[in-house]
Design a protein around this motif. Structure first.
Motif, PDB file in Angstrom:
ATOM      1  N   GLU A 142       0.826  -1.213   0.000  1.00  0.00           N
ATOM      2  CA  GLU A 142       0.000   0.000   0.000  1.00  0.00           C
ATOM      3  C   GLU A 142       0.860   1.263   0.000  1.00  0.00           C
ATOM      4  OE1 GLU A 142      -2.618  -0.296   3.349  1.00  0.00           O
ATOM      5  OE2 GLU A 142      -3.796  -1.900   2.428  1.00  0.00           O
ATOM      6  N   GLY A 143       2.036   1.160   0.579  1.00  0.00           N
ATOM      7  CA  GLY A 143       2.948   2.296   0.623  1.00  0.00           C
ATOM      8  C   GLY A 143       3.852   2.395  -0.601  1.00  0.00           C
ATOM      9  N   GLY A 144       3.646   1.506  -1.577  1.00  0.00           N
ATOM     10  CA  GLY A 144       4.439   1.567  -2.802  1.00  0.00           C
ATOM     11  C   GLY A 144       5.748   0.807  -2.732  1.00  0.00           C
ATOM     12  N   VAL A 145       5.888  -0.062  -1.734  1.00  0.00           N
ATOM     13  CA  VAL A 145       7.103  -0.861  -1.591  1.00  0.00           C
ATOM     14  C   VAL A 145       6.807  -2.272  -2.083  1.00  0.00           C
ATOM     15  CG1 VAL A 145       8.772  -1.827   0.036  1.00  0.00           C
ATOM     16  CG2 VAL A 145       7.919   0.498   0.355  1.00  0.00           C
ATOM     17  N   TYR A 146       7.500  -2.683  -3.141  1.00  0.00           N
ATOM     18  CA  TYR A 146       7.270  -4.001  -3.732  1.00  0.00           C
ATOM     19  C   TYR A 146       8.513  -4.884  -3.675  1.00  0.00           C
ATOM     20  CZ  TYR A 146       3.219  -1.522  -5.422  1.00  0.00           C
ATOM     21  OH  TYR A 146       2.077  -0.781  -5.481  1.00  0.00           O
ATOM     22  N   ASN A 147       9.592  -4.354  -3.145  1.00  0.00           N
ATOM     23  CA  ASN A 147      10.845  -5.099  -3.010  1.00  0.00           C
ATOM     24  C   ASN A 147      11.332  -4.952  -1.578  1.00  0.00           C
ATOM     25  OD1 ASN A 147      11.322  -5.617  -5.971  1.00  0.00           O
ATOM     26  ND2 ASN A 147      11.225  -3.397  -5.978  1.00  0.00           N
ATOM     27  N   LEU A 148      11.836  -6.026  -1.012  1.00  0.00           N
ATOM     28  CA  LEU A 148      12.317  -6.002   0.370  1.00  0.00           C
ATOM     29  C   LEU A 148      13.605  -6.800   0.493  1.00  0.00           C
ATOM     30  CD1 LEU A 148       9.036  -6.945   2.257  1.00  0.00           C
ATOM     31  CD2 LEU A 148      10.181  -4.755   2.408  1.00  0.00           C
ATOM     32  N   ILE A 149      14.403  -6.406   1.454  1.00  0.00           N
ATOM     33  CA  ILE A 149      15.523  -7.232   1.893  1.00  0.00           C
ATOM     34  C   ILE A 149      15.167  -7.666   3.305  1.00  0.00           C
ATOM     35  CG2 ILE A 149      17.955  -7.286   2.532  1.00  0.00           C
ATOM     36  CD1 ILE A 149      18.394  -5.090   0.417  1.00  0.00           C
ATOM     37  N   VAL A 150      15.076  -8.965   3.529  1.00  0.00           N
ATOM     38  CA  VAL A 150      14.751  -9.479   4.860  1.00  0.00           C
ATOM     39  C   VAL A 150      16.054  -9.883   5.531  1.00  0.00           C
ATOM     40  CG1 VAL A 150      13.541 -11.260   6.159  1.00  0.00           C
ATOM     41  CG2 VAL A 150      12.481 -10.272   4.123  1.00  0.00           C
ATOM     42  N   LEU A 151      16.293  -9.311   6.704  1.00  0.00           N
ATOM     43  CA  LEU A 151      17.496  -9.610   7.468  1.00  0.00           C
ATOM     44  C   LEU A 151      17.067 -10.216   8.792  1.00  0.00           C
ATOM     45  CD1 LEU A 151      20.568  -9.411   7.514  1.00  0.00           C
ATOM     46  CD2 LEU A 151      20.323  -7.155   8.513  1.00  0.00           C
ATOM     47  N   ASN A 152      17.351 -11.484   8.971  1.00  0.00           N
ATOM     48  CA  ASN A 152      16.964 -12.199  10.178  1.00  0.00           C
ATOM     49  C   ASN A 152      18.059 -12.042  11.228  1.00  0.00           C
ATOM     50  OD1 ASN A 152      16.012 -13.916  12.106  1.00  0.00           O
ATOM     51  ND2 ASN A 152      15.857 -15.693  10.787  1.00  0.00           N
ATOM     52  N   LEU A 153      17.714 -11.444  12.343  1.00  0.00           N
ATOM     53  CA  LEU A 153      18.694 -11.194  13.402  1.00  0.00           C
ATOM     54  C   LEU A 153      18.768 -12.321  14.419  1.00  0.00           C
ATOM     55  CD1 LEU A 153      17.924  -7.436  14.064  1.00  0.00           C
ATOM     56  CD2 LEU A 153      19.745  -8.409  12.679  1.00  0.00           C
ATOM     57  N   ALA A 154      17.919 -13.316  14.280  1.00  0.00           N
ATOM     58  CA  ALA A 154      17.882 -14.409  15.261  1.00  0.00           C
ATOM     59  C   ALA A 154      19.046 -15.354  15.070  1.00  0.00           C
ATOM     60  CB  ALA A 154      16.578 -15.170  15.141  1.00  0.00           C
TER      61      ALA A 154
END
Length: 56
Positions: free
Chosen positions: A44-56
């Protein structure tokens, strides 16, 4: 002709050129409904690409 295409792309950029935020996952349990809700907010905010960084 090229200038028109360039202008159109700036006026309405393809989704491939959306912002790419880093989405920090802190190790909390992932729930499908919450994940879907968050992804919908990004879209909805116009973000269609992400980098997921798992800190666990």
């Amino acid at each position: 002709m090229v200038a028109d295409t360039l202008f159109d792309n700036f006026a309405s950029p393809p989704k491939a050129y959306s912002p790419v935020p880093i989405w920090w996952w802190s190790g909390e349990k992932i729930e499908r409904s919450r994940l879907r809700w968050q992804l919908e907010r990004f879209a909805e905010g116009g973000v269609y690409n992400l980098i997921v960084l798992n800190l666990a």
